[in-house]
Design a protein around this motif. Structure first.
Motif, PDB file in Angstrom:
ATOM      1  N   PRO A  33       1.083  -1.656   0.126  1.00  0.00           N
ATOM      2  CA  PRO A  33       0.202  -0.204  -0.296  1.00  0.00           C
ATOM      3  C   PRO A  33       0.824   0.868   0.181  1.00  0.00           C
ATOM      4  O   PRO A  33       2.160   0.984   0.508  1.00  0.00           O
ATOM      5  CB  PRO A  33      -1.309   0.004   1.538  1.00  0.00           C
ATOM      6  N   ARG A  34       0.290   2.737  -0.052  1.00  0.00           N
ATOM      7  CA  ARG A  34       1.185   3.541  -0.378  1.00  0.00           C
ATOM      8  C   ARG A  34       0.844   4.515   0.602  1.00  0.00           C
ATOM      9  O   ARG A  34       0.548   4.038   1.537  1.00  0.00           O
ATOM     10  CB  ARG A  34      -0.338   5.317  -0.680  1.00  0.00           C
ATOM     11  N   GLY A  35       2.837   4.889   1.150  1.00  0.00           N
ATOM     12  CA  GLY A  35       2.680   4.633   2.438  1.00  0.00           C
ATOM     13  C   GLY A  35       3.675   6.107   2.243  1.00  0.00           C
ATOM     14  O   GLY A  35       4.725   6.240   1.713  1.00  0.00           O
ATOM     15  N   TYR A  36       4.340   6.845   3.874  1.00  0.00           N
ATOM     16  CA  TYR A  36       4.787   7.924   4.488  1.00  0.00           C
ATOM     17  C   TYR A  36       4.850   7.483   6.300  1.00  0.00           C
ATOM     18  O   TYR A  36       4.808   7.580   6.330  1.00  0.00           O
ATOM     19  CB  TYR A  36       4.417   9.238   3.589  1.00  0.00           C
ATOM     20  N   ALA A  37       6.749   7.857   5.463  1.00  0.00           N
ATOM     21  CA  ALA A  37       7.287   8.108   6.555  1.00  0.00           C
ATOM     22  C   ALA A  37       7.383   8.932   7.289  1.00  0.00           C
ATOM     23  O   ALA A  37       7.988  10.701   6.990  1.00  0.00           O
ATOM     24  CB  ALA A  37       8.917   7.045   6.676  1.00  0.00           C
ATOM     25  N   ALA A  38       7.363   9.467   9.211  1.00  0.00           N
ATOM     26  CA  ALA A  38       8.347  10.673   9.227  1.00  0.00           C
ATOM     27  C   ALA A  38       8.655  10.867  11.199  1.00  0.00           C
ATOM     28  O   ALA A  38       8.047   9.838  11.448  1.00  0.00           O
ATOM     29  CB  ALA A  38       6.178  11.442   9.773  1.00  0.00           C
ATOM     30  N   THR A  39       9.257  11.956  11.211  1.00  0.00           N
ATOM     31  CA  THR A  39      10.167  11.620  11.564  1.00  0.00           C
ATOM     32  C   THR A  39       9.813  13.030  13.132  1.00  0.00           C
ATOM     33  O   THR A  39      10.426  12.820  13.981  1.00  0.00           O
ATOM     34  CB  THR A  39      11.818  10.827  12.009  1.00  0.00           C
ATOM     35  N   LEU A  58       1.019  -6.359   3.884  1.00  0.00           N
ATOM     36  CA  LEU A  58       0.545  -5.353   4.739  1.00  0.00           C
ATOM     37  C   LEU A  58       1.854  -4.925   6.029  1.00  0.00           C
ATOM     38  O   LEU A  58       2.284  -3.777   6.808  1.00  0.00           O
ATOM     39  CB  LEU A  58      -0.208  -5.691   5.712  1.00  0.00           C
ATOM     40  N   ASP A  59       3.532  -5.639   6.035  1.00  0.00           N
ATOM     41  CA  ASP A  59       3.598  -6.139   7.371  1.00  0.00           C
ATOM     42  C   ASP A  59       4.910  -6.703   6.656  1.00  0.00           C
ATOM     43  O   ASP A  59       5.193  -7.581   5.426  1.00  0.00           O
ATOM     44  CB  ASP A  59       3.425  -6.086   8.195  1.00  0.00           C
ATOM     45  N   ALA A  60       6.025  -6.412   6.635  1.00  0.00           N
ATOM     46  CA  ALA A  60       7.363  -6.504   5.856  1.00  0.00           C
ATOM     47  C   ALA A  60       8.685  -7.020   6.642  1.00  0.00           C
ATOM     48  O   ALA A  60       9.134  -5.598   7.527  1.00  0.00           O
ATOM     49  CB  ALA A  60       8.055  -5.729   4.750  1.00  0.00           C
ATOM     50  N   LYS A  61       8.972  -7.396   6.935  1.00  0.00           N
ATOM     51  CA  LYS A  61      10.816  -7.626   8.340  1.00  0.00           C
ATOM     52  C   LYS A  61      11.684  -8.437   7.016  1.00  0.00           C
ATOM     53  O   LYS A  61      11.708  -9.286   6.471  1.00  0.00           O
ATOM     54  CB  LYS A  61      10.661  -8.732   9.369  1.00  0.00           C
ATOM     55  N   VAL A  62      13.239  -7.996   7.482  1.00  0.00           N
ATOM     56  CA  VAL A  62      14.526  -7.977   6.777  1.00  0.00           C
ATOM     57  C   VAL A  62      15.591  -8.172   7.237  1.00  0.00           C
ATOM     58  O   VAL A  62      15.973  -7.249   8.248  1.00  0.00           O
ATOM     59  CB  VAL A  62      14.304  -7.108   5.087  1.00  0.00           C
ATOM     60  N   SER A  63      16.307  -8.962   7.499  1.00  0.00           N
ATOM     61  CA  SER A  63      17.759  -9.353   8.157  1.00  0.00           C
ATOM     62  C   SER A  63      18.877  -9.062   7.235  1.00  0.00           C
ATOM     63  O   SER A  63      18.465 -10.642   6.246  1.00  0.00           O
ATOM     64  CB  SER A  63      17.261 -10.649   9.527  1.00  0.00           C
ATOM     65  N   PHE A  64      19.903  -8.483   7.767  1.00  0.00           N
ATOM     66  CA  PHE A  64      20.517  -8.992   6.258  1.00  0.00           C
ATOM     67  C   PHE A  64      22.178  -9.399   7.140  1.00  0.00           C
ATOM     68  O   PHE A  64      21.997  -8.896   8.178  1.00  0.00           O
ATOM     69  CB  PHE A  64      20.618  -7.191   5.566  1.00  0.00           C
ATOM     70  N   ASP A  65      22.757 -10.161   6.497  1.00  0.00           N
ATOM     71  CA  ASP A  65      23.918 -10.469   6.493  1.00  0.00           C
ATOM     72  C   ASP A  65      25.008  -9.699   6.885  1.00  0.00           C
ATOM     73  O   ASP A  65      25.563  -9.120   5.622  1.00  0.00           O
ATOM     74  CB  ASP A  65      24.431 -11.888   5.714  1.00  0.00           C
ATOM     75  N   SER A  66      25.170  -9.416   8.125  1.00  0.00           N
ATOM     76  CA  SER A  66      26.047  -7.816   8.341  1.00  0.00           C
ATOM     77  C   SER A  66      27.208  -8.362   7.335  1.00  0.00           C
ATOM     78  O   SER A  66      28.124  -7.169   7.438  1.00  0.00           O
ATOM     79  CB  SER A  66      26.269  -7.745  10.054  1.00  0.00           C
TER      80      SER A  66
END
Ligand code: ADP
Ligand code: MG
Length: 396
Positions: free
Chosen positions: A20-26, A219-227
């Protein structure tokens, strides 16, 4: 290395996965702008922290839910006021919770069904595993625990990669038919490609939803990268959010120390990951509890040992330190001098047991004995572990 949901979704989108379209804010200005980009109807306001279980989480002031579905812009603004800079406690954050410093505003979906879909590195089979379930959503942990047969697992050989038949197999197992099989195959292909190209260890969509209009969407996503592979991906490195990491671990990485904070009270300083694991095990087998994993590496110098002592002691739970060093590449006398210099440099206020073994061990022990530093030298790992557990017990 982990990233936020909104960053993961941008990546997914690049790989052709619908989100879905979305926008982040801090901050409050960005909140206003983000909300103004969305229509004046249902909006989802989502706390961005590197921990799951946000939907069922509670803020420390009692405000409920780190994922809020609201009816209009005004309610989105109100939710944002409650959430930004507030601390969210979820099943994954521990009781201290996480301060929410970023919010994500996104279009609400009409959900018909929630699925689970992940591509993950499976160490047991040394393959990539596609894991999927028709029982996606906020209770997936309970599903995995109580009804593991509801998780579909399809291994993918890393040499062959994901093929269309893998996609079809998972799609059919999830009950998709016709056009949706095609949609699903595009999503899984994108997920796998992203996992592979970005050196991820986990790419998880939970929930992957079917909308009432029949479209599949993340609708939700989680990603872990190999450091260890992150140096190949400056574009991913840029996504690192230091606010989400333990300051002790950040400091350790600056000194090339492999440090992981744990919740026990006996700190360990060891060279070599295997020896560090063995040290933690033996502390535990004598009834103690390790405060950390710390590998100073094969060629640790005085500066690194000093930094390691400082990091260890900045953990208020630490009631004792066990140094366990094997002088293989480095000689024990050099290590002993490093430990003594570092110990003099840092104010060590808790019991310290040092076990040295290897090349020039006698010279090393003499240096420790004659140093004037308050420490207990030990001859074997068993003796060292018993001593530190004992001393910590007595002091406490
Ligand atoms: P978490 O997994 O941290 O609890 P999610 O992003 O998965 O957070 O959100 C929790 C639940 O909120 C989802 O399972 C879904 O039911 C609902 N949800 C999340 N995003 C949306 C959205 N854009 N539209 C409608 N419902 C949503
Ligand atoms: Mg989720």
């Amino acid at each position: 290395m982990n990233i936020h949901e909104y960053q993961a979704k941008r990546l997914l989108q690049e790989y052709g996965v619908p989100v879905p379209r979305g926008y982040a804010a801090t901050n409050s200005r960005e909140v206003e702008t983000a909300i103004s980009h969305l229509g004046d109807d249902m909006i989802v306001v989502k706390a961005q922290i590197h921990a799951g279980g946000r939907g069922k989480g509670t803020f420390i002031d009692g405000y409920k839910g780190g994922v809020k579905v609201v009816q209009n812009r005004q309610e989105a603004q109100d939710a944002a006021n409650h959430m930004l800079d507030n601390t969210l406690v979820t099943a994954q954050t521990g009781p201290e919770g996480r301060k929410v410093q970023t919010l994500y505003f996104t279009e609400a979906c009409d959900i018909k069904h929630e699925y689970y879909l992940a591509v993950v590195l499976d160490r047991e089979t040394a393959q990539t595993m596609v894991i999927a379930s028709t029982e996606g959503g906020m209770d997936i942990e309970a599903v995995a625990e109580k009804t593991p047969e509801k998780l579909i697992r399809v291994p993918v050989s890393p040499t062959m990669g994901l093929r269309h038949y893998h996609c079809r197999r998972v799609a059919f197992a999830l009950g998709f038919e016709g056009e949706q099989v095609k949609q699903f195959a595009r999503i899984l292909t994108g997920l796998y490609k992203m996992y592979w190209e970005k050196n991820a260890m986990l790419v998880e969509i939970n929930p992957l939803v079917e909308t009432t209009g029949g479209q599949l969407m993340a609708l939700d996503a989680k990603v872990s990268f190999d450091s260890n592979a992150i140096f190949q991906h400056p574009e991913i490195q840029q996504l690192r959010d230091l606010n989400e990491e333990d300051p002790k671990e950040i400091e350790a990485s600056k000194h090339s120390l492999a440090y992981i904070a744990l919740d026990g009270n006996i700190a360990c300083m060891v060279n070599g990951a295997g020896l560090a694991m063995a040290t933690m095990d033996i502390i535990q087998s004598f009834g103690g509890s390790p405060a950390n994993f710390l590998d100073v590496g094969g060629g640790a110098n005085e500066d690194q040992v000093t930094a390691a002592f400082k990091i260890i002691l900045s953990d208020k739970n630490v009631k004792g330190i066990l140094v366990n060093i094997f002088g293989g590449i480095m000689k024990c006398d050099v290590i002993a001098r490093g430990i003594v210099a570092a110990a003099k440099n840092v104010d060590i206020t808790v019991p310290l047991v040092v076990r040295l073994e290897g090349t020039n061990v006698e010279a090393g022990k003499t240096i420790l004995r004659e140093s004037g530093v308050a420490l207990t030298p030990a001859d074997s790992l068993v003796e060292a572990a018993k001593m530190i557990v004992d001393q910590v017990e007595k002091a406490g």
